[in-house]
Design an enzyme around this catalytic site. Structure first.
Site, PDB file in Angstrom:
ATOM      1  N   TYR A  44       0.838  -1.203   0.000  1.00  0.00           N
ATOM      2  CA  TYR A  44       0.000   0.000   0.000  1.00  0.00           C
ATOM      3  C   TYR A  44       0.879   1.262   0.000  1.00  0.00           C
ATOM      4  O   TYR A  44       0.397   2.341  -0.314  1.00  0.00           O
ATOM      5  CB  TYR A  44      -0.939   0.066   1.211  1.00  0.00           C
ATOM      6  CG  TYR A  44      -1.890  -1.098   1.383  1.00  0.00           C
ATOM      7  CD1 TYR A  44      -2.100  -2.036   0.369  1.00  0.00           C
ATOM      8  CD2 TYR A  44      -2.589  -1.267   2.566  1.00  0.00           C
ATOM      9  CE1 TYR A  44      -2.964  -3.109   0.537  1.00  0.00           C
ATOM     10  CE2 TYR A  44      -3.463  -2.329   2.741  1.00  0.00           C
ATOM     11  CZ  TYR A  44      -3.640  -3.263   1.737  1.00  0.00           C
ATOM     12  OH  TYR A  44      -4.498  -4.315   1.923  1.00  0.00           O
ATOM     13  N   LEU A  66     -17.273  -4.078   2.925  1.00  0.00           N
ATOM     14  CA  LEU A  66     -18.418  -3.361   2.344  1.00  0.00           C
ATOM     15  C   LEU A  66     -18.483  -3.589   0.832  1.00  0.00           C
ATOM     16  O   LEU A  66     -19.147  -2.835   0.115  1.00  0.00           O
ATOM     17  CB  LEU A  66     -18.294  -1.861   2.668  1.00  0.00           C
ATOM     18  CG  LEU A  66     -18.303  -1.527   4.159  1.00  0.00           C
ATOM     19  CD1 LEU A  66     -17.888  -0.075   4.405  1.00  0.00           C
ATOM     20  CD2 LEU A  66     -19.681  -1.800   4.768  1.00  0.00           C
ATOM     21  N   ILE A  99     -12.357  -4.713   8.548  1.00  0.00           N
ATOM     22  CA  ILE A  99     -11.406  -3.596   8.430  1.00  0.00           C
ATOM     23  C   ILE A  99     -11.857  -2.661   7.312  1.00  0.00           C
ATOM     24  O   ILE A  99     -11.152  -2.465   6.321  1.00  0.00           O
ATOM     25  CB  ILE A  99      -9.967  -4.104   8.177  1.00  0.00           C
ATOM     26  CG1 ILE A  99      -9.959  -5.234   7.120  1.00  0.00           C
ATOM     27  CG2 ILE A  99      -9.321  -4.551   9.471  1.00  0.00           C
ATOM     28  CD1 ILE A  99      -8.548  -5.597   6.633  1.00  0.00           C
ATOM     29  N   LYS A 127     -12.358   0.388   4.970  1.00  0.00           N
ATOM     30  CA  LYS A 127     -11.512   1.550   4.665  1.00  0.00           C
ATOM     31  C   LYS A 127     -12.380   2.790   4.623  1.00  0.00           C
ATOM     32  O   LYS A 127     -13.476   2.774   4.043  1.00  0.00           O
ATOM     33  CB  LYS A 127     -10.819   1.353   3.305  1.00  0.00           C
ATOM     34  CG  LYS A 127     -10.111   2.605   2.765  1.00  0.00           C
ATOM     35  CD  LYS A 127     -10.989   3.377   1.790  1.00  0.00           C
ATOM     36  CE  LYS A 127     -10.459   4.758   1.469  1.00  0.00           C
ATOM     37  NZ  LYS A 127     -11.414   5.543   0.644  1.00  0.00           N
ATOM     38  N   SER A 128     -11.909   3.864   5.203  1.00  0.00           N
ATOM     39  CA  SER A 128     -12.561   5.157   5.020  1.00  0.00           C
ATOM     40  C   SER A 128     -11.580   6.266   5.331  1.00  0.00           C
ATOM     41  O   SER A 128     -10.722   6.128   6.196  1.00  0.00           O
ATOM     42  CB  SER A 128     -13.795   5.301   5.910  1.00  0.00           C
ATOM     43  OG  SER A 128     -14.435   6.530   5.613  1.00  0.00           O
ATOM     44  N   ASN A 179     -18.615   3.347  11.338  1.00  0.00           N
ATOM     45  CA  ASN A 179     -18.298   1.939  11.075  1.00  0.00           C
ATOM     46  C   ASN A 179     -17.963   1.158  12.347  1.00  0.00           C
ATOM     47  O   ASN A 179     -17.943  -0.073  12.330  1.00  0.00           O
ATOM     48  CB  ASN A 179     -17.135   1.840  10.076  1.00  0.00           C
ATOM     49  CG  ASN A 179     -17.549   2.279   8.683  1.00  0.00           C
ATOM     50  OD1 ASN A 179     -18.738   2.380   8.386  1.00  0.00           O
ATOM     51  ND2 ASN A 179     -16.573   2.534   7.823  1.00  0.00           N
TER      52      ASN A 179
HETATM   53  N1  NAP Z   1      -5.383  -8.586   1.862  1.00  0.00           N
HETATM   54  C1  NAP Z   1      -5.763  -8.097   0.705  1.00  0.00           C
HETATM   55  O1  NAP Z   1      -5.408  -8.588  -0.379  1.00  0.00           O
HETATM   56  C2  NAP Z   1      -6.677  -6.902   0.700  1.00  0.00           C
HETATM   57  C3  NAP Z   1      -7.286  -6.469  -0.495  1.00  0.00           C
HETATM   58  C4  NAP Z   1      -8.129  -5.376  -0.447  1.00  0.00           C
HETATM   59  C5  NAP Z   1      -8.377  -4.728   0.771  1.00  0.00           C
HETATM   60  N2  NAP Z   1      -7.743  -5.164   1.901  1.00  0.00           N
HETATM   61  C6  NAP Z   1      -7.954  -4.480   3.219  1.00  0.00           C
HETATM   62  O2  NAP Z   1      -9.346  -4.303   3.440  1.00  0.00           O
HETATM   63  C7  NAP Z   1      -9.621  -2.921   3.654  1.00  0.00           C
HETATM   64  C8  NAP Z   1     -11.013  -2.581   3.205  1.00  0.00           C
HETATM   65  O3  NAP Z   1     -11.229  -2.962   1.845  1.00  0.00           O
HETATM   66  P1  NAP Z   1     -11.568  -1.917   0.685  1.00  0.00           P
HETATM   67  O4  NAP Z   1     -10.917  -0.640   1.026  1.00  0.00           O
HETATM   68  O5  NAP Z   1     -11.193  -2.517  -0.599  1.00  0.00           O
HETATM   69  O6  NAP Z   1     -13.168  -1.826   0.680  1.00  0.00           O
HETATM   70  P2  NAP Z   1     -14.329  -1.554   1.742  1.00  0.00           P
HETATM   71  O7  NAP Z   1     -13.803  -1.242   3.075  1.00  0.00           O
HETATM   72  O8  NAP Z   1     -15.295  -2.671   1.592  1.00  0.00           O
HETATM   73  O9  NAP Z   1     -15.026  -0.262   1.113  1.00  0.00           O
HETATM   74  C9  NAP Z   1     -14.381   0.976   1.130  1.00  0.00           C
HETATM   75  C10 NAP Z   1     -15.300   1.991   0.452  1.00  0.00           C
HETATM   76  O10 NAP Z   1     -16.491   2.162   1.226  1.00  0.00           O
HETATM   77  C11 NAP Z   1     -16.646   3.544   1.558  1.00  0.00           C
HETATM   78  N3  NAP Z   1     -17.170   3.603   2.924  1.00  0.00           N
HETATM   79  C12 NAP Z   1     -16.599   3.095   4.052  1.00  0.00           C
HETATM   80  N4  NAP Z   1     -17.386   3.306   5.110  1.00  0.00           N
HETATM   81  C13 NAP Z   1     -18.472   3.971   4.666  1.00  0.00           C
HETATM   82  C14 NAP Z   1     -19.635   4.483   5.293  1.00  0.00           C
HETATM   83  N5  NAP Z   1     -19.855   4.331   6.603  1.00  0.00           N
HETATM   84  N6  NAP Z   1     -20.568   5.141   4.527  1.00  0.00           N
HETATM   85  C15 NAP Z   1     -20.373   5.302   3.207  1.00  0.00           C
HETATM   86  N7  NAP Z   1     -19.278   4.830   2.552  1.00  0.00           N
HETATM   87  C16 NAP Z   1     -18.345   4.169   3.282  1.00  0.00           C
HETATM   88  C17 NAP Z   1     -15.279   4.164   1.444  1.00  0.00           C
HETATM   89  O11 NAP Z   1     -15.361   5.516   1.081  1.00  0.00           O
HETATM   90  P3  NAP Z   1     -14.948   6.734   2.107  1.00  0.00           P
HETATM   91  O12 NAP Z   1     -13.431   6.677   2.253  1.00  0.00           O
HETATM   92  O13 NAP Z   1     -15.426   7.945   1.393  1.00  0.00           O
HETATM   93  O14 NAP Z   1     -15.662   6.481   3.403  1.00  0.00           O
HETATM   94  C18 NAP Z   1     -14.668   3.342   0.306  1.00  0.00           C
HETATM   95  O15 NAP Z   1     -15.046   3.870  -0.942  1.00  0.00           O
HETATM   96  C19 NAP Z   1      -8.511  -2.228   2.876  1.00  0.00           C
HETATM   97  O16 NAP Z   1      -8.352  -0.880   3.212  1.00  0.00           O
HETATM   98  C20 NAP Z   1      -7.334  -3.086   3.246  1.00  0.00           C
HETATM   99  O17 NAP Z   1      -6.860  -2.767   4.539  1.00  0.00           O
HETATM  100  C21 NAP Z   1      -6.910  -6.243   1.889  1.00  0.00           C
END
Ligand code: NAP
Length: 290
Positions: free
Chosen positions: A55, A192, A232, A234-235, A244
Site C-alpha cells: 500500500y 463493504l 477492516i 476503509k474510510s 463503522n
Molecule cells: N489482503 C488483501 O489482499 C486486501 C485487499 C483489499 C483490501 N484489503 C484491506 O481491506 C480494507 C477494506 O477494503 P476496501 O478498502 O477494498 O473496501 P471496503 O472497506 O469494503 O469499502 C471501502 C469503500 O467504502 C466507503 N465507505 C466506508 N465506510 C463507509 C460508510 N460508513 N458510509 C459510506 N461509505 C463508506 C469508502 O469511502 P470513504 O473513504 O469515502 O468512506 C470506500 O469507498 C482495505 O483498506 C485493506 O486494509 C486487503
C-alpha cells in the site's frame, strides 16, 4: 442470534487479541490523508489498523499512530509482506523496513499478503521475528484451503488469522468452515464490497437499516461480526470512520442473517484471475510514501 459481546477482541495467540473492527488503509495514497484517517480512527476508539508494504503508506500510518496519543500497547498494528520479499534474506530485511517505516519497536500482526510464489523463507523469517519479539502474531491473507494446508506442512507457528475477501456477494462458506475448524481467525477484507453501489442498493439493506435505525453500511458490518469475523472497512471520512465502529448496539436475527446470506454470488469482486495475479503481482513494486 448473536449472544456474545462482539466488541470484545478475538484471541489470536496466548497474549495477542485482535479488535473486531479496524481501519483499512488500502488505496489511501495521500500521506496527509492517511495520517489523519489513522489518527481520527484511533481517537474515535479504534484499536486496529491494517496496512501493507504494497500500500506504500506504512510511514503515514506510523505517524497517525504516534499523533493519536493512544498508548502503543493498546493498538494492534497489522502489515503484510509483499511477494517480492518472500525469499528468506529479503523477508528478514522487509520486516526491518516495516518496523522502521511504521516507527514501532514491534509489529502486532504480520501477514503474508498472497500465497505465492514460494513463501517458505518468508514464513521462517516471520517465525524468527516472533521469537525475537519483533512481531507478536503472524498470519496469512488470500489463502485458500489448499494453501493453508500446504503452509501447515512446514510451519512451526500456525497462522493465527487469514485475511480474505468477504462481503455479502462473496461469502465462501467452505473456506469459512475450514478456518473455523482449524481455529484460524477470519478477517474480512473489502467488508463493504469496496463500497460498490450495486451491493448497497440491495433492498434488504435499506429495509434492515430502517428497521434498526442504523445505516446500510452498519448492517453489513454487523452481519460480518455476527459470524465471528474481524472487519477492516476503509474510510478517509471521519463520519464514516466513527459510524463503522458504531455497530455494537443492535442485532440481526437469524432470519435477517439468512436474508443477507441469500445474496451470495460465489464470485469475488477482484477483476484479475488468480493465474494472472501469479504473473503480475510479483512485478509490482510499491512506492513508499514519505
Ligand atoms: N489482503 C488483501 O489482499 C486486501 C485487499 C483489499 C483490501 N484489503 C484491506 O481491506 C480494507 C477494506 O477494503 P476496501 O478498502 O477494498 O473496501 P471496503 O472497506 O469494503 O469499502 C471501502 C469503500 O467504502 C466507503 N465507505 C466506508 N465506510 C463507509 C460508510 N460508513 N458510509 C459510506 N461509505 C463508506 C469508502 O469511502 P470513504 O473513504 O469515502 O468512506 C470506500 O469507498 C482495505 O483498506 C485493506 O486494509 C486487503
Amino acid at each position: 442470534m448473536a449472544s456474545s459481546d462482539l466488541s470484545a477482541p478475538i484471541a489470536l495467540t496466548g497474549d495477542v487479541a485482535i479488535p473486531t473492527v479496524g481501519l483499512g488503509v488500502y488505496t489511501i495514497t495521500d500521506a496527509a490523508v492517511c495520517e489523519a484517517s489513522v489518527k481520527a480512527a484511533l481517537e474515535s476508539g479504534y484499536r486496529l489498523v491494517d496496512t501493507a508494504v504494497v500500500y506504500g503508506n506504512e510511514r503515514p500510518v506510523g505517524r497517525g499512530l504516534a499523533a493519536s496519543g493512544v498508548a502503543r500497547e493498546d493498538v494492534v498494528v497489522t502489515t503484510k509482506m509483499w511477494l517480492q520479499d518472500y525469499a528468506y534474506e529479503a523477508a528478514v530485511a522487509s520486516i526491518e523496513a516495516s518496523l522502521e517505516r511504521l516507527a514501532v519497536d514491534y509489529i502486532d500482526l504480520m501477514l503474508l499478503h498472497q500465497p505465492y510464489p514460494d513463501y517458505s523463507g518468508a514464513w521462517r523469517a516471520m517465525e524468527e521475528a516472533v521469537d525475537a519479539g519483533k512481531i507478536r502474531a503472524i498470519g496469512v491473507s488470500n489463502f485458500e484451503k489448499s494453501d493453508v494446508e500446504h503452509l501447515m506442512t512446514f510451519a512451526r507457528i500456525k497462522p493465527a488469522i487469514n485475511q480474505i475477501e468477504m462481503h455479502p456477494y462473496y461469502q465462501r462458506p467452505e473456506l469459512v468452515a475450514f478456518l473455523k475448524q482449524q481455529g484460524i481467525a477470519i478477517e474480512s477484507w473489502a467488508p463493504l464490497g469496496h463500497g460498490k453501489a450495486q451491493l448497497l442498493a440491495e433492498p434488504v439493506f435499506a429495509e434492515l437499516a430502517a428497521a434498526k435505525g442504523k445505516t446500510k453500511h452498519q448492517v453489513i458490518l454487523r452481519w460480518h461480526l455476527q459470524q465471528g469475523f474481524v472487519v477492516i472497512p476503509k474510510s478517509t471520512n471521519p463520519a464514516h470512520i466513527a459510524a463503522n465502529r458504531d455497530v455494537f448496539d443492535f442485532e440481526l436475527t437469524d432470519d435477517e442473517m439468512a436474508r443477507i446470506a441469500a445474496l451470495d454470488t460465489g464470485k469475488p469482486n477482484r477483476r484479475m484471475p488468480r493465474w494472472l495475479q501469479r504473473w503480475m503481482f510479483p512485478t509490482f513494486r510499491a512506492r513508499q510514501l514519505a
